[in-house]
Scaffold this active site. Structure first.
Site, mmCIF file in Angstrom:
data_model
loop_
_atom_site.group_PDB
_atom_site.id
_atom_site.type_symbol
_atom_site.label_atom_id
_atom_site.label_comp_id
_atom_site.label_asym_id
_atom_site.label_seq_id
_atom_site.Cartn_x
_atom_site.Cartn_y
_atom_site.Cartn_z
ATOM 1 N N ASP A 353 15.292 -0.848 32.359
ATOM 2 C CA ASP A 353 16.372 -1.238 33.191
ATOM 3 C C ASP A 353 17.053 -2.406 32.608
ATOM 4 O O ASP A 353 16.810 -3.151 31.983
ATOM 5 C CB ASP A 353 15.585 -1.622 34.335
ATOM 6 C CG ASP A 353 16.363 -2.038 35.560
ATOM 7 O OD1 ASP A 353 17.453 -1.361 35.739
ATOM 8 O OD2 ASP A 353 16.080 -2.860 36.266
ATOM 9 N N ASP A 642 11.962 -2.688 38.014
ATOM 10 C CA ASP A 642 11.469 -3.564 39.066
ATOM 11 C C ASP A 642 11.721 -2.991 40.325
ATOM 12 O O ASP A 642 11.062 -3.379 41.133
ATOM 13 C CB ASP A 642 12.342 -4.868 38.897
ATOM 14 C CG ASP A 642 14.018 -4.794 38.934
ATOM 15 O OD1 ASP A 642 14.147 -3.663 38.902
ATOM 16 O OD2 ASP A 642 14.490 -5.732 38.811
ATOM 17 N N ASP A 646 12.648 2.981 40.273
ATOM 18 C CA ASP A 646 11.917 3.133 38.857
ATOM 19 C C ASP A 646 10.761 3.701 39.257
ATOM 20 O O ASP A 646 10.144 3.971 38.019
ATOM 21 C CB ASP A 646 11.927 1.842 38.281
ATOM 22 C CG ASP A 646 13.261 1.105 38.036
ATOM 23 O OD1 ASP A 646 14.175 2.104 37.561
ATOM 24 O OD2 ASP A 646 13.425 -0.120 38.085
#
Length: 913
Positions: A353, A642, A646
């Site tokens: 990410d 986070d 995800d």
């Protein structure tokens, strides 16, 4: 008040209902496509909210507004999990066989090994689970609603579909809400969509039911945060019916993949099992052929099984992994399951990410453009404030004057609150020597908040003796409202083409660009008219900066043979610019947009992923498909994240890595590893620890298996030669659990080799022991077998008793093990390249093991259990040089392999077609 039951949120085709009863409702169009009055009719509500009685009835039907928690596994499940290793299965079978043969001592020793292994694994997993649970805390405890026509503050658990909720700056959105009125409302959706910038909201419906979540401007989703402004809207989904709940349910439905270490362990245990069965059968058949009784040969076959099975391996494995967990914890990585320690060392692709992991999740002004040119803007506190012109001073002053954020100095630097973009403008002003608090002391005469339709905000203030409008907003909007621009020589006609060209250049490099203008007034402002005829001042370009050390960590990963792919919800331009700055991809490299993934089949997606390093505008399903495609292409995949978006990918990856500080409970629940500092640099450190851990696991395995190979060959050779078996079962266990049990545990403490990150990751198909080490196992096994049998036969030929000869054979093997440790410590270089005290624990463990064995030769209890007796000095003088030969032979093997460029010798002899 209408009382129709709330409809079920239709924005996803399938929603997990959780464990609460929810009435099934007929499907309705997607909430974001309906106008406000139709939303109220469908939900049975209105501008005065729900009646308390109606809300209580709906709460009974829909259940509390919470994500169904997944309880930690019960203690007995964690304990039973410790007995699921394939090697443990072999030990359990060995224990049952020894019990059936009434070999109580052997069975008791194996039982003790199983108990020790289970205790270590159980303790570590329960401790990790408690650490992760302590990090979980994403909640929205209170909500402001309209009920019975009055504003109330209630527990967010009590929200129901149809409630009218009020939102304001700083609040976490407590449920999925269809907005019906907004006033400058901006929501940070990073935890759901991955976008680093706040999204302006409106009450207007979206015409397309397929509009992505990130672009549904009339929706505010559970778990997101209000950056600024106010709004109100109807609750359309609560608990597990929200988008957050849907992702949590999808994550829990994902089947957990086996880790590479578990796969290797299974293959290794299968190979050991086949080897044990084949060796036992061969010894039995061979013995019967040469005339031994079947009952006697059955006992020999059992002894062989006990000799070959590395009883100490599960304990050594568990300790090596637990030590890796401890080392990672010291480097801010919390491992939830022991096998995940090694998975990072095998990782070939890291899907990361962007926001908060590669970057700091805060906007920072990097450049300022005026008619006089472009200047870089330093971070505040990085040094003396630069000299700036009056034009530049006005540019930074304007960024402060129309601003609702706050910045304050702490011991750790400047902290900010409010909209990240506006906070960045305050920090930029501080960096050039201005004091926002002093500037904001200027009296405010009027304020115009930012709205998406206007694309600018303004503040009218009395400053330095004159009244002026200060305006900031989108460059094209500010440019079209400006008639003049300030230059180094004073005011001049506005050059809109130059302004837009500069803005486009900055945007193409991934910056978010804001324009500043002002308009001095001769008298009081006309509050009924918005500012126009502005004097254009310049542009401020900002970006979410990379975390310190991330660029170096990414390069380190690449040098270690791992690809880093950035997967983000941001626009392609922003993602490409960050990727280039971090050396993930070269400037101008192709970017794979998330929507394009929908049009690709699995094979086409795998092909595209071989060519790109950046995926932009990624939705949760795109990230999940990416993980599956990479794994199907043979990669060991680590994924960081986070947000709740995800979670499915975290669970489907070989190792999911969640954020401990900024991450959500859903993401941490899905992950195998949690970063306590949310930093990608920690992943690079954990990769190193993972490789060191696997190298130590490999060393332990090689050490034990090479000893087992020597014993296997010795038993088969003695049967074929019609000699007595050189050792009894208790002596085999003594070798496996005591004299080499201390050393194999100590090998788990071995420091990593300096070049551990210079080699590419191990292939998923590669076993715990590499082909080279299998070859070395055979070489070392033959040397130890020949030396042991030679001295055993020597003692018998000299008239020694069988018990004395077996004592010599056992002690010779103990000495072989101690010398062989030098070979095991270094796989590629010479054993003499490392100091014997480089791992003090190993040195003292080897000395202690030898001391224990010597003591066992003289203590009556161990003499009885092991069937041993004291040895004369001349026997020791024969055994020591024979045992040292294993170092000479293995050193010669290492030299030949180095001369062949690291290729095992069998590949030189046996050419593949």
């Amino acid at each position: 008040m209408p009382s129709s039951a709330p409809a079920r949120c239709p924005s996803s085709s399938s929603r997990p209902p959780g464990n609460r009863p929810v009435a099934e409702q007929p499907p309705v169009p997607a909430w974001h496509t309906l106008p406000a009055d139709e939303i109220a009719a469908v939900l049975g509500t209105g501008p005065h909210g729900l009646a308390s009685r109606e809300a209580a009835e709906r709460l009974t039907r829909s259940g509390p507004n919470v994500i169904d928690p997944v309880p930690p596994p019960p203690w007995y499940a964690t304990l039973l999990h410790q007995f699921t290793s394939p090697v443990i299965y072999i030990l359990l079978v060995a224990a049952l066989v020894t019990l059936a043969l009434e070999e109580w001592i052997d069975a008791g020793v194996i039982a003790a090994v199983l108990a020790l292994n289970a205790t270590i694994g159980f303790t570590q997993e329960r401790r990790a689970e408690r650490s992760v649970r302590a990090l979980m805390g994403l909640v929205a405890p209170r909500a402001r609603v309209i009920r019975d026509g009055h504003e109330r503050d209630i527990d967010s658990r009590d929200l129901v579909p149809g409630d009218l909720v009020l939102l304001e700056s700083g609040m976490r959105v407590p449920a999925d809400i269809r907005l019906i009125a907004v006033n400058g409302l901006v929501v940070d959706q990073a935890l759901l969509t991955g976008e680093s910038e706040g999204v302006a909201k409106s009450a207007d419906p979206s015409p397309d039911p397929a509009t992505p979540i990130a672009e549904r401007s009339c929706m505010a989703y559970s778990g997101t945060v209000v950056v600024r402004g106010r709004g109100r809207g109807y609750v359309v989904a609560t608990g597990m019916q929200t988008e957050l709940g849907a992702i949590a349910g999808s994550m829990r439905a994902q089947e957990l993949p086996a880790t590479p270490l578990q796969e290797r362990m299974e293959r290794f245990a299968r190979a050991i099992g086949i080897l044990v069965a084949a060796g036992a059968l061969a010894s039995f058949v061979l013995g019967v052929i040469v005339g031994e009784s079947p009952s006697q040969m059955f006992l020999v076959a059992v002894a062989l099984a006990v000799a070959v099975v590395p009883e100490g391996l599960p304990v050594a494995f568990t300790i090596a992994l637990a030590l890796g967990v401890r080392r990672m914890a010291r480097r801010n990585a919390i491992i939830r399951k022991l096998p995940a320690v090694e998975t990072l060392g095998s990782t070939t692709v890291i899907g990361s990410d962007k926001t908060g992991t590669l970057t700091e999740n805060r906007m920072t002004v990097r450049e300022a453009w005026t008619a006089a040119g472009t200047r870089p803007v330093p971070p505040p506190g990085s040094g003396p404030a630069p000299d700036i012109s009056e034009l530049e001073r006005l540019l930074f002053v304007t960024g402060v004057m129309t601003n609702e954020a706050d910045a304050f100095l702490t011991d750790d630097g400047y902290e900010t609150s409010g909209d990240p973009t506006e906070a960045a403008l305050l920090l930029a002003a501080i960096a050039v020597g201005l004091e926002p608090a002093d500037l904001r002391a200027a009296p405010v005469l009027a304020d115009i908040p930012f709205e998406s339709e206007r694309q600018y905000s303004a503040s009218c203030r009395t400053w330095e003796g004159r009244t002026a409008w200060f305006v900031k907003g989108a460059p094209e909007r500010i440019a079209e409202r400006s008639t003049r621009m300030l230059t180094a020589d004073g005011e001049a006609p506005v050059d809109r083409a130059a302004i837009l060209a500069a803005a486009h250049d900055l945007a193409s490099r991934g910056y978010r660009v804001l324009a500043m203008a002002w308009r001095p007034l001769e008298g009081p402002p006309d509050l009924d008219d918005h500012p126009r005829d502005l004097v254009f001042l310049g542009l401020q370009a900002m970006m979410d900066p990379p975390r310190p050390g991330v660029r170096e960590a990414i390069r380190g990963c690449q040098q270690a043979g791992m690809r880093v792919i950035m997967i983000t919800g941001d626009h392609a331009i922003t993602a490409s610019a960050i990727a280039a700055e971090l050396s993930i991809a070269p400037p101008g490299a192709p970017v794979l947009p998330g929507p394009e993934i929908d049009s690709l089949d699995d094979e086409a997606l795998r092909a595209r992923l071989r060519e790109i390093a950046v995926i932009a505008r990624a939705a949760p399903e795109h990230k999940l498909r990416t993980v599956r495609a990479l794994r199907a292409d043979g990669h060991v995949v680590a994924v960081t994240g986070d947000g709740v978006n995800d979670a499915p990918a975290l669970r489907a990856a070989d190792i999911g890595i969640a954020m401990g500080r900024s991450g959500t409970d859903v993401a941490r629940e899905a992950a195998d590893m949690v970063l306590a500092d949310d930093n990608f640099v920690t992943i690079y450190a954990a990769v190193e620890e993972g490789r060191v851990t696997f190298e130590n696991v490999r060393k332990v395995t090689f050490f034990l298996v090479s000893t087992g190979a020597a014993l296997l060959i010795a038993i088969l050779a003695s049967v074929a030669l019609q000699w007595p078996v050189p050792m009894v079962a208790a002596q085999f266990l003594w070798l496996n659990l005591v004299t080499n049990g201390l050393q194999d545990v100590a090998l788990a403490f071995e420091p990593g080799e300096k070049d551990v990150l210079r080699y590419p990751p191990r292939r998923r198909s590669e076993g715990i022991i590499s082909p080279l080490l299998w070859e070395r196992t055979v070489v070392a096994g033959i040397v130890m077998c020949i030396g042991t049998l030679a001295l055993f036969r020597w003692e018998l030929d000299q008239g020694a008793s069988l018990e004395a000869a077996r004592t010599v054979a056992l002690t010779t093997m103990v000495l072989f093990q101690n010398f062989h440790l030098g070979n095991v410590r270094v796989e590629r270089q010479s054993a003499f390249a490392r100091s014997p005290l480089g791992n003090p624990f190993l040195f003292y463990a080897a000395a202690a093991a030898l001391g224990l064995h010597i003591a066992s030769l003289y203590l009556p209890p161990t003499q009885y259990v092991l069937r041993v007796e004291p040895l004369p000095l001349e026997a020791w003088l024969r055994m020591i040089p024979v045992a040292a030969s294993v170092i000479v032979v293995v050193e010669l093997h290492k030299l030949l392999v180095r001369l062949r460029g690291g290729t095992p010798l069998y590949r030189v002899v046996v050419r593949r077609p």
